[in-house]
Design a protein around this motif. Structure first.
Motif, short mmCIF file in Angstrom:
data_model
loop_
_atom_site.label_atom_id
_atom_site.label_comp_id
_atom_site.label_asym_id
_atom_site.label_seq_id
_atom_site.Cartn_x
_atom_site.Cartn_y
_atom_site.Cartn_z
N CYS A 183 -1.26 3.02 -0.16
CA CYS A 183 -1.68 2.84 -1.55
C CYS A 183 -3.19 3.10 -1.67
CB CYS A 183 -1.36 1.42 -1.98
SG CYS A 183 -1.62 1.12 -3.75
N ASP B 152 -5.14 1.29 -3.14
CA ASP B 152 -5.79 -0.03 -3.26
C ASP B 152 -7.00 -0.13 -2.33
OD1 ASP B 152 -4.63 -3.08 -4.21
OD2 ASP B 152 -6.21 -2.97 -2.70
N HIS C 299 1.66 -2.70 0.67
CA HIS C 299 0.82 -3.87 0.94
C HIS C 299 1.12 -5.00 -0.03
CE1 HIS C 299 -1.94 -3.33 -2.55
NE2 HIS C 299 -1.47 -2.10 -2.47
N CYS D 28 0.38 -5.70 -4.54
CA CYS D 28 0.19 -4.32 -5.00
C CYS D 28 0.32 -4.23 -6.53
CB CYS D 28 1.20 -3.40 -4.33
SG CYS D 28 1.01 -1.66 -4.80
N GLY D 29 -0.71 -3.71 -7.17
CA GLY D 29 -0.71 -3.58 -8.63
C GLY D 29 0.42 -2.69 -9.13
ZN LIG Z 1 -1.01 -0.96 -4.11
#
Ligand SMILES: [Zn+2]
Length: 227
Positions: free
Chosen positions: A39, A41, A98, A101-102
């Motif tokens: 990701c 992120d 992860h 996670c958004g």
């Molecule tokens: Zn994420």
């Protein structure tokens, strides 16, 4: 931005001189052993997590560590995978999700995406996880549901990965292995999908590496023919 320039000065003064030879060796080519898809992120830093040196990991990041399935429309991640397999000849491909996670939270609350048509369209590639969880875990508590969604997204993206011809061909002869992992930000722990066990198991010292790769059909056939 000042923080970045200060960081670059630090790199120029300390890190680069210490690793000058390595950078010089890498100046004209790379030979990473692993394609690492994760990701975007900011809390997930592959090189830090794996104590990796420059040249070791071919990292591709996007929102939700997504790999769209093989289709006429080509995405950046699919092109990067093909290049990593055909040219760089990576031996392992990891898809790593992860905690917190958004993108996974947005799957739980699609109403948050009303003003973001591009993100919303991108996350359609994670619909597989949303459906698997909605139909199999309707009573899950929000926290468990997020964990489950994150796991199912990794499993779903591994399935998409196998639809890419370059990956399917390399897996069939055993030259590429695939892995589905999840990094826990708060605990600093990794878990990996084990296809035989059908669940995520701990990764690290003292644990056998969870296997997500099916047996290589052609490697077996070649071995049988040679015997
Ligand atoms: Zn994420």
């Amino acid at each position: 931005m000042e923080r970045m320039i200060e960081g670059f000065d630090e790199f120029r003064r300390h890190t680069f001189p210490e690793q000058r030879e390595l950078f010089q060796r890498l100046a004209n080519g790379q030979s990473p052993h692993t394609l690492f898809i994760t990701c975007a992120d900011s809390r997930v830093m592959p090189e830090m997590i794996f104590s990796a040196q420059p040249g070791e990991l071919f990292v591709y990041r996007n929102i939700g560590n997504i790999v769209p399935p093989y289709a006429q429309h080509v995405s950046g991640v699919v092109a990067a995978i093909e290049y990593a397999v055909k040219v760089l000849r990576v031996r392992d491909i990891v898809i790593c999700g992860h905690s917190d996670c958004g993108a996974m939270k947005a799957l739980q609350h699609p109403e948050l995406l009303q003003e973001m048509p591009s993100v919303s369209a991108w996350l359609k590639h994670a619909d597989v996880a949303r459906h698997v969880v909605a139909e199999n875990g309707p009573g899950l508590h929000a926290h468990d549901s997020l964990r489950c969604l994150t796991e199912e997204n990794v499993v779903g993206q591994l399935e998409h990965l196998r639809t890419l011809p370059s990956v399917a061909a390399a897996m069939a002869n055993g030259t590429v292995r695939i892995h589905g992992w999840i990094f826990d930000i708060a605990k600093g722990e990794l878990r990996g999908f084990d296809a035989a066990a059908g669940r995520f198991l701990p990764i690290g010292h003292g644990h056998q590496l969870p296997q997500a790769t099916p047996l290589a059909r052609f490697a077996m056939r070649l071995a049988t023919a040679a015997a």
